[in-house]
Design a protein around this motif. Structure first.
Motif, PDB file in Angstrom:
ATOM      1  N   ILE A 177      -8.381  -8.539   3.130  1.00 59.44           N
ATOM      2  CA  ILE A 177      -8.763  -7.758   3.295  1.00 59.44           C
ATOM      3  C   ILE A 177      -8.574  -7.035   5.060  1.00 59.44           C
ATOM      4  CG2 ILE A 177     -10.871  -6.116   3.298  1.00 59.44           C
ATOM      5  CD1 ILE A 177     -12.376  -7.987   1.640  1.00 59.44           C
ATOM      6  N   ASP A 178      -7.601  -6.147   4.564  1.00 62.62           N
ATOM      7  CA  ASP A 178      -7.535  -5.998   6.879  1.00 62.62           C
ATOM      8  C   ASP A 178      -8.322  -5.446   7.018  1.00 62.62           C
ATOM      9  OD1 ASP A 178      -5.133  -6.003   8.202  1.00 62.62           O
ATOM     10  OD2 ASP A 178      -4.723  -3.682   8.146  1.00 62.62           O
ATOM     11  N   ALA A 179      -7.956  -4.889   8.442  1.00 67.08           N
ATOM     12  CA  ALA A 179      -9.273  -4.993   9.146  1.00 67.08           C
ATOM     13  C   ALA A 179      -9.106  -2.734   8.877  1.00 67.08           C
ATOM     14  CB  ALA A 179      -9.229  -4.547  10.759  1.00 67.08           C
ATOM     15  N   ASP A 180      -8.113  -1.965   8.677  1.00 58.80           N
ATOM     16  CA  ASP A 180      -8.595  -0.812   8.195  1.00 58.80           C
ATOM     17  C   ASP A 180      -8.339  -0.782   6.946  1.00 58.80           C
ATOM     18  OD1 ASP A 180      -6.519  -1.579   6.778  1.00 58.80           O
ATOM     19  OD2 ASP A 180      -4.727  -0.916   7.539  1.00 58.80           O
ATOM     20  N   GLY A 181      -9.674  -1.868   6.285  1.00 52.54           N
ATOM     21  CA  GLY A 181      -9.977  -1.386   4.745  1.00 52.54           C
ATOM     22  C   GLY A 181      -9.022  -2.294   3.582  1.00 52.54           C
ATOM     23  N   SER A 182      -7.461  -2.095   3.822  1.00 50.56           N
ATOM     24  CA  SER A 182      -6.435  -2.350   2.826  1.00 50.56           C
ATOM     25  C   SER A 182      -6.769  -3.982   2.369  1.00 50.56           C
ATOM     26  CB  SER A 182      -5.413  -2.664   3.265  1.00 50.56           C
ATOM     27  OG  SER A 182      -4.582  -0.919   4.006  1.00 50.56           O
ATOM     28  N   LEU A 183      -6.754  -3.456   0.387  1.00 47.51           N
ATOM     29  CA  LEU A 183      -6.531  -4.534  -0.307  1.00 47.51           C
ATOM     30  C   LEU A 183      -5.065  -5.331   0.107  1.00 47.51           C
ATOM     31  CD1 LEU A 183      -9.116  -3.205  -2.524  1.00 47.51           C
ATOM     32  CD2 LEU A 183      -9.523  -4.523  -0.796  1.00 47.51           C
ATOM     33  N   LEU A 184      -5.073  -6.940   0.189  1.00 52.36           N
ATOM     34  CA  LEU A 184      -3.944  -7.254   0.733  1.00 52.36           C
ATOM     35  C   LEU A 184      -3.894  -8.517  -0.561  1.00 52.36           C
ATOM     36  CD1 LEU A 184      -3.679  -7.920   4.456  1.00 52.36           C
ATOM     37  CD2 LEU A 184      -3.089  -5.982   2.718  1.00 52.36           C
ATOM     38  N   PHE A 186      -0.432 -11.873  -2.452  1.00 50.67           N
ATOM     39  CA  PHE A 186       0.714 -11.945  -2.172  1.00 50.67           C
ATOM     40  C   PHE A 186       1.831 -11.652  -2.978  1.00 50.67           C
ATOM     41  CE2 PHE A 186      -2.933 -14.644   0.165  1.00 50.67           C
ATOM     42  CZ  PHE A 186      -2.384 -14.388   1.167  1.00 50.67           C
ATOM     43  N   ASP A 187       1.646 -11.548  -3.969  1.00 48.76           N
ATOM     44  CA  ASP A 187       2.133 -10.894  -4.881  1.00 48.76           C
ATOM     45  C   ASP A 187       2.797  -9.333  -5.083  1.00 48.76           C
ATOM     46  OD1 ASP A 187       3.019 -10.767  -7.581  1.00 48.76           O
ATOM     47  OD2 ASP A 187       4.091 -12.764  -6.987  1.00 48.76           O
ATOM     48  N   GLU A 188       3.584  -8.567  -5.683  1.00 41.38           N
ATOM     49  CA  GLU A 188       3.806  -7.479  -5.756  1.00 41.38           C
ATOM     50  C   GLU A 188       2.591  -7.195  -7.698  1.00 41.38           C
ATOM     51  OE1 GLU A 188       5.775  -8.634  -4.141  1.00 41.38           O
ATOM     52  OE2 GLU A 188       6.679  -8.336  -2.553  1.00 41.38           O
ATOM     53  N   GLN A 189       2.547  -8.170  -8.255  1.00 47.02           N
ATOM     54  CA  GLN A 189       2.711  -7.818  -9.671  1.00 47.02           C
ATOM     55  C   GLN A 189       1.162  -7.901  -9.629  1.00 47.02           C
ATOM     56  OE1 GLN A 189       4.595 -11.042 -11.271  1.00 47.02           O
ATOM     57  NE2 GLN A 189       7.008  -9.203 -12.093  1.00 47.02           N
ATOM     58  N   GLU A 190       0.131  -8.705  -9.008  1.00 44.48           N
ATOM     59  CA  GLU A 190      -0.356  -8.370  -8.672  1.00 44.48           C
ATOM     60  C   GLU A 190      -1.492  -7.261  -7.929  1.00 44.48           C
ATOM     61  OE1 GLU A 190      -2.027 -12.130  -5.758  1.00 44.48           O
ATOM     62  OE2 GLU A 190      -0.711 -13.320  -6.671  1.00 44.48           O
ATOM     63  N   VAL A 191      -0.498  -6.849  -6.715  1.00 43.29           N
ATOM     64  CA  VAL A 191      -1.247  -5.551  -6.733  1.00 43.29           C
ATOM     65  C   VAL A 191      -1.586  -4.675  -8.181  1.00 43.29           C
ATOM     66  CG1 VAL A 191      -0.726  -3.612  -5.762  1.00 43.29           C
ATOM     67  CG2 VAL A 191      -0.944  -6.069  -4.493  1.00 43.29           C
ATOM     68  N   ARG A 192       0.179  -4.695  -8.549  1.00 42.86           N
ATOM     69  CA  ARG A 192       0.524  -3.583  -9.948  1.00 42.86           C
ATOM     70  C   ARG A 192      -0.739  -3.562 -11.127  1.00 42.86           C
ATOM     71  NH1 ARG A 192       5.441  -4.037  -8.673  1.00 42.86           N
ATOM     72  NH2 ARG A 192       5.761  -5.484  -9.587  1.00 42.86           N
ATOM     73  N   ALA A 193      -1.174  -5.473 -10.799  1.00 45.33           N
ATOM     74  CA  ALA A 193      -2.338  -5.428 -12.156  1.00 45.33           C
ATOM     75  C   ALA A 193      -4.213  -4.855 -11.700  1.00 45.33           C
ATOM     76  CB  ALA A 193      -2.314  -6.777 -12.113  1.00 45.33           C
ATOM     77  N   ARG A 194      -3.790  -5.224 -10.349  1.00 45.56           N
ATOM     78  CA  ARG A 194      -5.399  -5.228  -9.752  1.00 45.56           C
ATOM     79  C   ARG A 194      -5.165  -3.338  -9.305  1.00 45.56           C
ATOM     80  NH1 ARG A 194      -5.313  -7.543  -4.856  1.00 45.56           N
ATOM     81  NH2 ARG A 194      -4.497  -5.371  -3.660  1.00 45.56           N
ATOM     82  N   SER A 195      -4.523  -2.522  -9.422  1.00 42.87           N
ATOM     83  CA  SER A 195      -4.332  -1.228  -9.151  1.00 42.87           C
ATOM     84  C   SER A 195      -4.882  -0.353 -11.421  1.00 42.87           C
ATOM     85  CB  SER A 195      -3.492  -0.371  -8.646  1.00 42.87           C
ATOM     86  OG  SER A 195      -2.991   0.907  -9.221  1.00 42.87           O
ATOM     87  N   ALA A 196      -3.982  -0.986 -11.737  1.00 45.28           N
ATOM     88  CA  ALA A 196      -4.474  -0.785 -13.203  1.00 45.28           C
ATOM     89  C   ALA A 196      -5.285  -1.006 -13.774  1.00 45.28           C
ATOM     90  CB  ALA A 196      -3.792  -2.228 -14.235  1.00 45.28           C
TER      91      ALA A 196
END
Length: 269
Positions: A177-184, A186-196
């Motif tokens: 979790i970045d200082a600006d609140g962004s969720l981070l 290590f893998d683009e596929q992990e992020v796309r799954a979380r978005s869904a």
């Protein structure tokens, strides 16, 4: 087969990450063992990518990818169990849930085993294995190519899988979790799954322990301000608190010295 870190090795990782560097002698004194024993521990942890050797001691590893599942499973486990117990209190019997990858969502699944009639959808093999021990649960696990290292499934099929349902609760972790609140992560596929999961859940529960604040994962997707509730083990940085208060995100933190029930966690073979 690689072994997961022992309790002492997990404690070594936490100490080194907290202080930035530890000598072999400091660690030997701290754990009341010989320097030779600490060197064996350090060598195993460096081979796992958890730490990095430096002259006279050891320092945190540079994180270009997430720590292997077997190592993450024992890191900060007490904090993760407290988070899981809080989440379990917020989930009613008969609910439908998405579960993402990660060790904290797995512990949430374990904390829910006293519930009845849950319907669970996941790409996390560990969550499916745990949930299947409750005969009243209906567990749907996506098929696809398994990531052996992390025991989960990722890829375009996972996004389509989560987009095929609308559930009561989405339970997910993050790499950082970045200082600006962004969720981070290590893998683009992990992020796309979380978005869904975020898109297709009526309520979204972020579960993350304190080590995720400021952690340097490189792929951004979503914000802490987008979730319904944030479950963690200690107060976030002030800037994060201000963001979630402004966006009416519920913050759940264990009370100091609060008692939590123990819960069953199936052991690995």
């Amino acid at each position: 087969m690689q072994k997961r870190p022992t309790e002492r090795q997990a404690s070594i990782v936490e100490l080194v990450r907290a202080d930035g560097f530890k000598t072999i002698e400091q660690l030997a004194e701290r754990f009341q063992v010989t320097p030779q024993t600490i060197r064996r521990d350090v060598n195993a942890l460096c081979d796992e990518g958890l730490l990095r050797r430096r002259h006279g001691g050891v320092e945190p590893a540079l994180e270009h990818e997430n720590i292997a599942y077997r190592a993450r499973k024992v890191l900060h486990v007490n904090e993760k169990r407290k988070i899981a117990a809080l989440v379990a209190r917020a989930i009613p019997d008969g609910a439908s849930l998405f579960f993402s990858i990660g060790t904290t969502p797995e512990l949430v699944a374990s904390a829910l085993l006293q519930h009845r009639g849950l319907r669970i959808f996941t790409n996390n093999l560990n969550v499916a294995y745990v949930a299947a021990t409750n005969d009243s649960f209906d567990v749907t696990l996506i098929g696809g190519r398994l990531r052996n290292r992390d025991r989960d499934v990722l890829g375009p099929e996972v996004e389509a899988f989560f987009n095929s349902y609308k559930v009561d609760y989405g339970i997910f972790g993050v790499g950082g979790i970045d200082a600006d609140g962004s969720l981070l992560d290590f893998d683009e596929q992990e992020v796309r799954a979380r978005s869904a999961i975020l898109t297709n859940s009526r309520q979204t529960y972020l579960v993350a322990d304190h080590t995720k604040f400021g952690r340097n994962a490189v792929v951004r997707g979503g914000s802490v301000t987008q979730v319904t509730a944030f479950f963690t083990d200690c107060p976030p940085p002030d800037a994060i608190i201000q963001m979630i208060e402004k966006n009416r995100v519920a913050l759940h933190i264990p009370e100091p010295n609060a008692e939590f029930p123990t819960f069953f966690v199936p052991e690995e073979d």
